[in-house]
Scaffold this motif. Sequence first.
Motif, PDB file in Angstrom:
ATOM      1  N   ILE A  58       0.833  -1.216   0.000  1.00 15.08           N
ATOM      2  CA  ILE A  58       0.000   0.000   0.000  1.00 15.08           C
ATOM      3  C   ILE A  58       0.865   1.264   0.000  1.00 15.08           C
ATOM      4  O   ILE A  58       0.618   2.178  -0.780  1.00 15.08           O
ATOM      5  N   PRO A  59       1.908   1.336   0.843  1.00 13.46           N
ATOM      6  CA  PRO A  59       2.705   2.578   0.868  1.00 13.46           C
ATOM      7  C   PRO A  59       3.393   2.882  -0.464  1.00 13.46           C
ATOM      8  O   PRO A  59       3.796   4.018  -0.698  1.00 13.46           O
ATOM      9  N   HIS A  60       3.546   1.876  -1.314  1.00 16.28           N
ATOM     10  CA  HIS A  60       4.265   2.083  -2.576  1.00 16.28           C
ATOM     11  C   HIS A  60       3.337   2.175  -3.785  1.00 16.28           C
ATOM     12  O   HIS A  60       3.811   2.305  -4.909  1.00 16.28           O
ATOM     13  N   ALA A  61       2.048   2.058  -3.565  1.00 20.22           N
ATOM     14  CA  ALA A  61       1.112   2.020  -4.710  1.00 20.22           C
ATOM     15  C   ALA A  61       1.334   3.245  -5.599  1.00 20.22           C
ATOM     16  O   ALA A  61       1.364   4.364  -5.110  1.00 20.22           O
ATOM     17  N   PRO A  62       1.513   3.008  -6.923  1.00 20.73           N
ATOM     18  CA  PRO A  62       2.030   4.077  -7.770  1.00 20.73           C
ATOM     19  C   PRO A  62       1.014   5.015  -8.424  1.00 20.73           C
ATOM     20  O   PRO A  62       1.296   5.533  -9.493  1.00 20.73           O
ATOM     21  N   LYS A  76      -3.669   3.493  -5.045  1.00 11.62           N
ATOM     22  CA  LYS A  76      -3.484   3.513  -3.591  1.00 11.62           C
ATOM     23  C   LYS A  76      -4.828   3.325  -2.887  1.00 11.62           C
ATOM     24  O   LYS A  76      -4.962   2.497  -1.987  1.00 11.62           O
ATOM     25  N   TRP A 120       5.881  -4.722  -7.241  1.00  7.45           N
ATOM     26  CA  TRP A 120       4.519  -4.201  -7.433  1.00  7.45           C
ATOM     27  C   TRP A 120       3.715  -5.121  -8.359  1.00  7.45           C
ATOM     28  O   TRP A 120       2.510  -5.301  -8.182  1.00  7.45           O
ATOM     29  N   ASP A 140       8.978   6.097   0.499  1.00 11.23           N
ATOM     30  CA  ASP A 140       8.095   4.924   0.399  1.00 11.23           C
ATOM     31  C   ASP A 140       7.027   5.146  -0.670  1.00 11.23           C
ATOM     32  O   ASP A 140       6.777   4.288  -1.512  1.00 11.23           O
ATOM     33  N   MET A 141       6.398   6.294  -0.585  1.00 14.86           N
ATOM     34  CA  MET A 141       5.213   6.562  -1.403  1.00 14.86           C
ATOM     35  C   MET A 141       5.549   6.685  -2.888  1.00 14.86           C
ATOM     36  O   MET A 141       4.797   6.255  -3.752  1.00 14.86           O
ATOM     37  N   LYS A 150       8.336   5.617  -4.641  1.00 15.44           N
ATOM     38  CA  LYS A 150       9.410   4.843  -5.280  1.00 15.44           C
ATOM     39  C   LYS A 150       8.987   4.112  -6.556  1.00 15.44           C
ATOM     40  O   LYS A 150       9.753   4.066  -7.508  1.00 15.44           O
ATOM     41  N   ILE A 151       7.795   3.555  -6.596  1.00 15.15           N
ATOM     42  CA  ILE A 151       7.391   2.836  -7.808  1.00 15.15           C
ATOM     43  C   ILE A 151       6.998   3.833  -8.916  1.00 15.15           C
ATOM     44  O   ILE A 151       7.418   3.689 -10.067  1.00 15.15           O
TER      45      ILE A 151
END
Lengths: 328, 285
Positions: free
Chosen positions: A71-75, A80, A133, B272-273, B275-276
Amino acid sequence: MVQPTRERLNDQPGDPGFEENLAKFEARVARGDKVEPGDWMPDAYRQQLIRLIHVHANSEICGALPEGTWIPHAPSLKRKMALVAKVQDEVGHGQLLYRAAETLGKSREEMIDELIEGKAKYSNVFHYPAETWADVCVIAWLIDAAAIVNQKMMAEGSYGPYARALKRICYEEAFHLTHGYDMCISMATGTKLQRDMLQDAVNRWWKPIMMFHGPSDKESKHTELLMRWRIKLKTNDAQRQEFLVKYLPKMFNLGLTVPAEWDLKFDEKTRTWTYNEPDWDEFVHVVRGNGPVSAQRLETRRLSHEHGRWVREALAAAASGRRVPMPN
Amino acid sequence: MSDKYTPDTLTPELKAAVIDLLYRLADDSIVIGHRNSEWTGIGPILEEDIAFSSTAQDKMGHALAFYNLLHELGEPKPDDLAFLRDAKDFRCCSFVAMSHLPANAEGDVPELMNNPTRNRLIVHGDWSISLMRQFLFVEADVLRMHALESSTYQPLAAIARKIRGELKYHLMHAESMLRHLATGTDESRKRMQQALNSVYPHALGLFEPTQHDKTLANAGIAPGETHLRDEWIEHITPLLAGAGLRQPTDVEPVFGGRKGRHGDELVALLADMQKIYRMEPTGTW
């Protein structure tokens, strides 16, 4: 919840009236009647259902881990929000299912304790790590698709509370599937980096996916009884086939391939897929807690359960009307 | 005061002030939404996991709505605003960026096959901090949106009305949890009091004055920050007292966020937020 005493239930072979009650029960079930919590049922039926619903509930809350961690990385903002919603739904499904199992006499606390102690199983797929991801995309599309095949079938089963919970779960899962497919389309039609990420995820997840519906009918020890009592309406192999027939063409349309070692071939005559049989010993080994990240999954659940204890105790105290005195 | 503004009728001075306001609103929303969603799937009890995730998701939606208003005013598209700006460009307060970890959270964290932030949260996270922040934030959010409902900047007034409807549930949840946890057991009371003491100076940072306050207030676009702060304190004082908690007094507020001065916590959160997204910033994910 207190289970009525065994003497009064007479629900085991040899108990007074058991055979007669069993015949009536099986006739009801064969007619398609739903069995409700207060109804007479053989103890073996109760135990099989507790086992299945418990594993299902555990799978929901363990399934929240590989996806939740992304979740913290959802692009994107849209991804998100959708991912939070999806993981939240899974926790909600866990809650619904534990409640369904509680109607059979086992408490949620007891079930979560057994999970944490490694005494209860959860789905094989959540014993594997979500490394990128693209893994989240594959889980949301293909694993949810495989789960829907299973849950739609189980939703027609004979135990009322479980069937009703599953109806609601299937309704929500349909949204997850759309979200997962949409994510996979974005990746598959994206840049080379995205396409490679997705194919790599499919390659790593294909084995757990082929194993998802459980051992081949030749090896499955519970199937016959479960089908007679309409707990389960299709065999593991039939479910796997349904999934392959429906989703392999969609995968190929997106330009995805399946690792060659599975030797997947479509038999035009039978309209089914043939494939190399998964290693079912490995499957058993994994679901017994020896998968690549089984230990970390349980440790995560144990720590969050442990750290949440003070919250649960405070909420229980508040619910019972106990209060700490106000400070002076 | 009777003027009604739309993107086309803002003077350059008002436009700059509205843009700054919208960045503050949007960035507070995305950052607290992100923070709270770190708990999704590992909350202390299933029901709370679900409730907290649901409020996190709503805040992300609010951020999107505010980023859209910025885009209407000529700023980049919402995803680029959230994922391509660096910490120095964010206008959130430090309060929303604070992690859920107590100040003394030290020590090794085992590899739990989650992302490193989540591993630390699982080992050291303290829900009392999260819940206390949520309570203090929601109370301010409701007052702010209530005031913005009558904003003379029409697009903002419309969004504020919609958001305030959703915040009813955030408020019910936060107030009942505050009551339960502050009065449940000796341990929960103690934790909630400690959390209040530690987050309160940052909470005051929600109301950091900005150079645009007067312009916005005079044009009827947004209430002054000091006015909002007073209203907030008046509102939360009886609620905290009713829950048996001692409100800190003589507190030095933590300011700086509204000017883009942030600590390491926001930097780590954005790493964190983003990076992708930043792997293919022009791609579609």
